[in-house]
Design a protein around this motif. Structure first.
Motif, PDB file in Angstrom:
ATOM      1  N   THR A  94       0.817  -1.201   0.000  1.00  0.00           N
ATOM      2  CA  THR A  94       0.000   0.000   0.000  1.00  0.00           C
ATOM      3  C   THR A  94       0.854   1.255   0.000  1.00  0.00           C
ATOM      4  OG1 THR A  94      -1.686  -1.209   1.231  1.00  0.00           O
ATOM      5  CG2 THR A  94      -1.859   1.178   1.217  1.00  0.00           C
ATOM      6  N   ARG A  95       1.981   1.218   0.741  1.00  0.00           N
ATOM      7  CA  ARG A  95       2.831   2.399   0.808  1.00  0.00           C
ATOM      8  C   ARG A  95       3.385   2.755  -0.561  1.00  0.00           C
ATOM      9  NH1 ARG A  95       7.399   2.287   5.290  1.00  0.00           N
ATOM     10  NH2 ARG A  95       5.472   2.027   6.482  1.00  0.00           N
ATOM     11  N   ARG A  96       3.806   1.716  -1.322  1.00  0.00           N
ATOM     12  CA  ARG A  96       4.336   1.996  -2.665  1.00  0.00           C
ATOM     13  C   ARG A  96       3.247   2.535  -3.574  1.00  0.00           C
ATOM     14  NH1 ARG A  96       7.064  -3.040  -5.315  1.00  0.00           N
ATOM     15  NH2 ARG A  96       8.214  -2.840  -3.351  1.00  0.00           N
ATOM     16  N   LEU A  97       2.043   1.994  -3.451  1.00  0.00           N
ATOM     17  CA  LEU A  97       0.931   2.497  -4.260  1.00  0.00           C
ATOM     18  C   LEU A  97       0.632   3.954  -3.939  1.00  0.00           C
ATOM     19  CD1 LEU A  97      -1.625  -0.448  -4.214  1.00  0.00           C
ATOM     20  CD2 LEU A  97      -0.462   0.475  -6.220  1.00  0.00           C
ATOM     21  N   MET A  98       0.646   4.278  -2.664  1.00  0.00           N
ATOM     22  CA  MET A  98       0.318   5.638  -2.269  1.00  0.00           C
ATOM     23  C   MET A  98       1.381   6.627  -2.731  1.00  0.00           C
ATOM     24  SD  MET A  98      -1.293   5.147   1.535  1.00  0.00           S
ATOM     25  CE  MET A  98      -1.584   6.909   1.659  1.00  0.00           C
ATOM     26  N   LEU A  99       2.670   6.226  -2.624  1.00  0.00           N
ATOM     27  CA  LEU A  99       3.723   7.127  -3.076  1.00  0.00           C
ATOM     28  C   LEU A  99       3.614   7.386  -4.572  1.00  0.00           C
ATOM     29  CD1 LEU A  99       6.809   5.805  -1.059  1.00  0.00           C
ATOM     30  CD2 LEU A  99       5.516   7.912  -0.682  1.00  0.00           C
ATOM     31  N   GLY A 100       3.354   6.300  -5.332  1.00  0.00           N
ATOM     32  CA  GLY A 100       3.217   6.482  -6.771  1.00  0.00           C
ATOM     33  C   GLY A 100       1.981   7.270  -7.143  1.00  0.00           C
TER      34      GLY A 100
ATOM     35  N   LEU B 257     -12.810  -0.011  -7.092  1.00  0.00           N
ATOM     36  CA  LEU B 257     -11.587  -0.544  -6.486  1.00  0.00           C
ATOM     37  C   LEU B 257     -11.768  -1.911  -5.836  1.00  0.00           C
ATOM     38  CD1 LEU B 257     -10.259   2.752  -4.870  1.00  0.00           C
ATOM     39  CD2 LEU B 257      -9.261   1.539  -6.811  1.00  0.00           C
ATOM     40  N   ARG B 258     -12.991  -2.275  -5.481  1.00  0.00           N
ATOM     41  CA  ARG B 258     -13.159  -3.554  -4.796  1.00  0.00           C
ATOM     42  C   ARG B 258     -12.879  -4.743  -5.715  1.00  0.00           C
ATOM     43  NH1 ARG B 258     -19.684  -4.478  -3.900  1.00  0.00           N
ATOM     44  NH2 ARG B 258     -20.240  -4.750  -6.107  1.00  0.00           N
ATOM     45  N   GLN B 259     -12.871  -4.504  -7.032  1.00  0.00           N
ATOM     46  CA  GLN B 259     -12.533  -5.547  -7.990  1.00  0.00           C
ATOM     47  C   GLN B 259     -11.079  -5.482  -8.448  1.00  0.00           C
ATOM     48  OE1 GLN B 259     -14.769  -7.818  -8.554  1.00  0.00           O
ATOM     49  NE2 GLN B 259     -16.477  -6.740  -7.577  1.00  0.00           N
ATOM     50  N   ALA B 260     -10.307  -4.579  -7.880  1.00  0.00           N
ATOM     51  CA  ALA B 260      -8.915  -4.418  -8.291  1.00  0.00           C
ATOM     52  C   ALA B 260      -8.082  -5.626  -7.857  1.00  0.00           C
ATOM     53  CB  ALA B 260      -8.337  -3.134  -7.705  1.00  0.00           C
TER      54      ALA B 260
ATOM     55  N   HIS C 206      -6.309  -0.324   2.002  1.00  0.00           N
ATOM     56  CA  HIS C 206      -6.125  -0.646   0.585  1.00  0.00           C
ATOM     57  C   HIS C 206      -7.069   0.151  -0.322  1.00  0.00           C
ATOM     58  CE1 HIS C 206      -3.376  -4.040   1.287  1.00  0.00           C
ATOM     59  NE2 HIS C 206      -4.115  -4.284   2.361  1.00  0.00           N
ATOM     60  N   ILE C 207      -8.361   0.165   0.007  1.00  0.00           N
ATOM     61  CA  ILE C 207      -9.319   0.828  -0.883  1.00  0.00           C
ATOM     62  C   ILE C 207      -9.381   2.327  -0.624  1.00  0.00           C
ATOM     63  CG2 ILE C 207     -11.739   0.957  -1.565  1.00  0.00           C
ATOM     64  CD1 ILE C 207     -12.030  -1.973  -1.065  1.00  0.00           C
ATOM     65  N   LEU C 208      -9.561   2.723   0.630  1.00  0.00           N
ATOM     66  CA  LEU C 208      -9.748   4.136   0.948  1.00  0.00           C
ATOM     67  C   LEU C 208      -8.581   5.021   0.495  1.00  0.00           C
ATOM     68  CD1 LEU C 208     -11.447   6.350   2.205  1.00  0.00           C
ATOM     69  CD2 LEU C 208     -10.468   5.787   4.432  1.00  0.00           C
ATOM     70  N   PRO C 209      -7.304   4.664   0.755  1.00  0.00           N
ATOM     71  CA  PRO C 209      -6.214   5.542   0.285  1.00  0.00           C
ATOM     72  C   PRO C 209      -6.214   5.754  -1.227  1.00  0.00           C
ATOM     73  CG  PRO C 209      -5.386   3.969   1.889  1.00  0.00           C
ATOM     74  CD  PRO C 209      -6.778   3.542   1.555  1.00  0.00           C
ATOM     75  N   ASN C 210      -6.615   4.732  -1.988  1.00  0.00           N
ATOM     76  CA  ASN C 210      -6.638   4.876  -3.436  1.00  0.00           C
ATOM     77  C   ASN C 210      -7.898   5.573  -3.939  1.00  0.00           C
ATOM     78  OD1 ASN C 210      -4.214   3.191  -4.591  1.00  0.00           O
ATOM     79  ND2 ASN C 210      -5.056   1.969  -2.929  1.00  0.00           N
ATOM     80  N   ALA C 211      -8.896   5.734  -3.067  1.00  0.00           N
ATOM     81  CA  ALA C 211     -10.108   6.452  -3.435  1.00  0.00           C
ATOM     82  C   ALA C 211     -10.044   7.923  -3.057  1.00  0.00           C
ATOM     83  CB  ALA C 211     -11.323   5.802  -2.773  1.00  0.00           C
TER      84      ALA C 211
ATOM     85  N   ILE D 169     -10.606  14.369  -2.510  1.00  0.00           N
ATOM     86  CA  ILE D 169      -9.908  15.598  -2.119  1.00  0.00           C
ATOM     87  C   ILE D 169     -10.347  16.760  -3.009  1.00  0.00           C
ATOM     88  CG2 ILE D 169      -7.643  16.699  -2.040  1.00  0.00           C
ATOM     89  CD1 ILE D 169      -6.506  14.063  -1.082  1.00  0.00           C
ATOM     90  N   VAL D 170     -10.507  16.496  -4.296  1.00  0.00           N
ATOM     91  CA  VAL D 170     -11.000  17.531  -5.210  1.00  0.00           C
ATOM     92  C   VAL D 170     -12.385  17.994  -4.779  1.00  0.00           C
ATOM     93  CG1 VAL D 170     -11.668  18.013  -7.582  1.00  0.00           C
ATOM     94  CG2 VAL D 170      -9.643  16.624  -7.122  1.00  0.00           C
ATOM     95  N   LEU D 171     -13.250  17.045  -4.441  1.00  0.00           N
ATOM     96  CA  LEU D 171     -14.610  17.380  -4.021  1.00  0.00           C
ATOM     97  C   LEU D 171     -14.606  18.175  -2.713  1.00  0.00           C
ATOM     98  CD1 LEU D 171     -17.356  16.783  -5.292  1.00  0.00           C
ATOM     99  CD2 LEU D 171     -17.574  14.831  -3.755  1.00  0.00           C
ATOM    100  N   MET D 172     -13.692  17.843  -1.816  1.00  0.00           N
ATOM    101  CA  MET D 172     -13.617  18.560  -0.540  1.00  0.00           C
ATOM    102  C   MET D 172     -13.120  19.981  -0.725  1.00  0.00           C
ATOM    103  SD  MET D 172     -12.093  15.580   1.927  1.00  0.00           S
ATOM    104  CE  MET D 172     -12.869  13.952   1.932  1.00  0.00           C
ATOM    105  N   ALA D 173     -12.188  20.185  -1.647  1.00  0.00           N
ATOM    106  CA  ALA D 173     -11.724  21.548  -1.919  1.00  0.00           C
ATOM    107  C   ALA D 173     -12.867  22.416  -2.425  1.00  0.00           C
ATOM    108  CB  ALA D 173     -10.579  21.520  -2.938  1.00  0.00           C
ATOM    109  N   LEU D 174     -13.688  21.851  -3.315  1.00  0.00           N
ATOM    110  CA  LEU D 174     -14.872  22.585  -3.770  1.00  0.00           C
ATOM    111  C   LEU D 174     -15.859  22.798  -2.627  1.00  0.00           C
ATOM    112  CD1 LEU D 174     -15.567  20.867  -7.216  1.00  0.00           C
ATOM    113  CD2 LEU D 174     -14.820  23.228  -6.846  1.00  0.00           C
ATOM    114  N   GLY D 175     -15.972  21.807  -1.742  1.00  0.00           N
ATOM    115  CA  GLY D 175     -16.899  21.908  -0.624  1.00  0.00           C
ATOM    116  C   GLY D 175     -16.529  23.007   0.353  1.00  0.00           C
ATOM    117  N   ILE D 176     -15.235  23.214   0.569  1.00  0.00           N
ATOM    118  CA  ILE D 176     -14.804  24.276   1.479  1.00  0.00           C
ATOM    119  C   ILE D 176     -15.222  25.635   0.939  1.00  0.00           C
ATOM    120  CG2 ILE D 176     -12.789  25.435   2.459  1.00  0.00           C
ATOM    121  CD1 ILE D 176     -11.420  22.720   2.611  1.00  0.00           C
TER     122      ILE D 176
END
Length: 319
Positions: free
Chosen positions: A21-27, A207-210, A230-235, A240-247
């Motif tokens: 997961t760490r490698r996925l998140m960094l990439g 992502l649940r089928q990844a 596994h799922i939440l970090p990749n989602a 984050i884009v939606l939250m920026a608009l929400g603020i």
């Protein structure tokens, strides 16, 4: 030379494991950051948001007057034009417009971040459960989400704020500082979550089928770890884009509520400043110019930031 024995002990086969997961998140974060830095609109938005945050943090140190200091009225300087003493002038009550504009940045960020945080917690929880489990759970939660989407949010907020302000009179709740502002923040968060829930559901369904999720299931990873690690970090990127608009949307909504006179009279906010001085627009336009520009710059900053993040997380854009 003797042939190797069939009974010889073979080296243990490597244990299959999920993609780290760490490698996925960094990439997933390094390449988007490189694309974001090349996005001019996104960088302008980041600068504007950073400027508002700095002003909010340094407010007491840089504001020339206390936001509730109306001493200018005693000097006959109410509605005074911009001068060396009051760079943005004073309003009809005698408050220094610059000081109240600076302090209003804190209120704006508190409203935007607080309401978006509440919406994110509810939306990610509802959308994640619906997207991962599916079936009747998904159907029930999505119908609940659709119900909240058709509720006239603005009317409900105005009604609840007014009724709540009447009900708490004479109760211990009346002593809570900035109670009306906290009520607005909670209400905005309670009605902003449906869009987050729908986006979260879509990402969890994808992502649940990844392959890395299936690999995690094969090695016996607990369902809770699959969801959170596994799922939440990749989602998160589209969320984050939606939250920026929400603020930005929450800041604008609070300004509209305050401008209509339903805000918190004890708080220093840009919408409250517009409500107090809109009648002075023709004779003293500086009383509304600064808070109006502050709202415009802040909301524009978060919208440009969200636009830059959208392009940064777009997989079709090459690094």
């Amino acid at each position: 030379m003797d042939a190797p024995s069939l009974d010889a002990e073979l080296p243990p086969a490597p244990v299959a494991e999920a993609i780290p997961t760490r490698r996925l998140m960094l990439g997933a974060w390094r390449r988007p950051w490189g694309r974001f830095r090349r996005n001019r609109a996104g960088m302008i938005g980041l600068v504007l948001v950073a400027l508002v945050v700095i002003v909010a943090l340094l407010g007491p140190a840089v504001a020339p007057f206390d936001p509730n200091d109306s001493g200018a009225t005693l000097r006959g300087a109410a509605r005074a034009a911009p001068s060396a003493l009051h760079p943005f002038g004073t309003d009809r009550v005698g408050y220094d417009v610059l000081s109240r504009t600076i302090y209003g940045a804190r209120t704006a960020l508190l409203v935007g971040i607080g309401a978006t945080a509440i919406a994110a917690v509810i939306g990610i929880t509802v959308g994640g459960i619906a997207g991962y489990f599916g079936g009747l759970v998904d159907e029930a939660l999505m119908r609940l989400t659709e119900f909240f989407m058709v509720v006239p949010v603005f009317v409900v907020i105005l009604a609840v704020v007014r009724l709540f302000g009447i009900v708490v009179v004479g109760t211990p709740l009346e002593r809570i500082p900035n109670l009306n502002l906290l009520t607005i923040i909670v209400l905005l968060g309670l009605f902003e979550w449906p869009s987050v829930a729908r986006m979260t559901r879509a990402e969890f369904l994808r992502l649940r089928q990844a392959e890395f999720v299936e690999a995690a299931l094969c090695i016996g990873t607990a369902r809770r770890d699959i969801l959170l690690r596994h799922i939440l970090p990749n989602a998160l990127p589209p969320l984050i884009v939606l939250m920026a608009l929400g603020i930005g949307g929450a800041i604008l909504a609070e300004a509209m509520v305050s401008f209509l006179g339903f805000g918190d009279p004890k708080s220093v906010s840009w919408g409250q400043a517009l409500f107090l001085n809109y009648q002075m627009l023709q004779v003293a336009p500086w009383t509304c110019l600064a808070p109006g520009c502050a709202i415009f710059v802040t909301v524009l900053g978060f919208n440009l930031l969200a636009d830059g993040l959208t392009d940064a997380f777009n997989p079709k854009v090459r690094a």
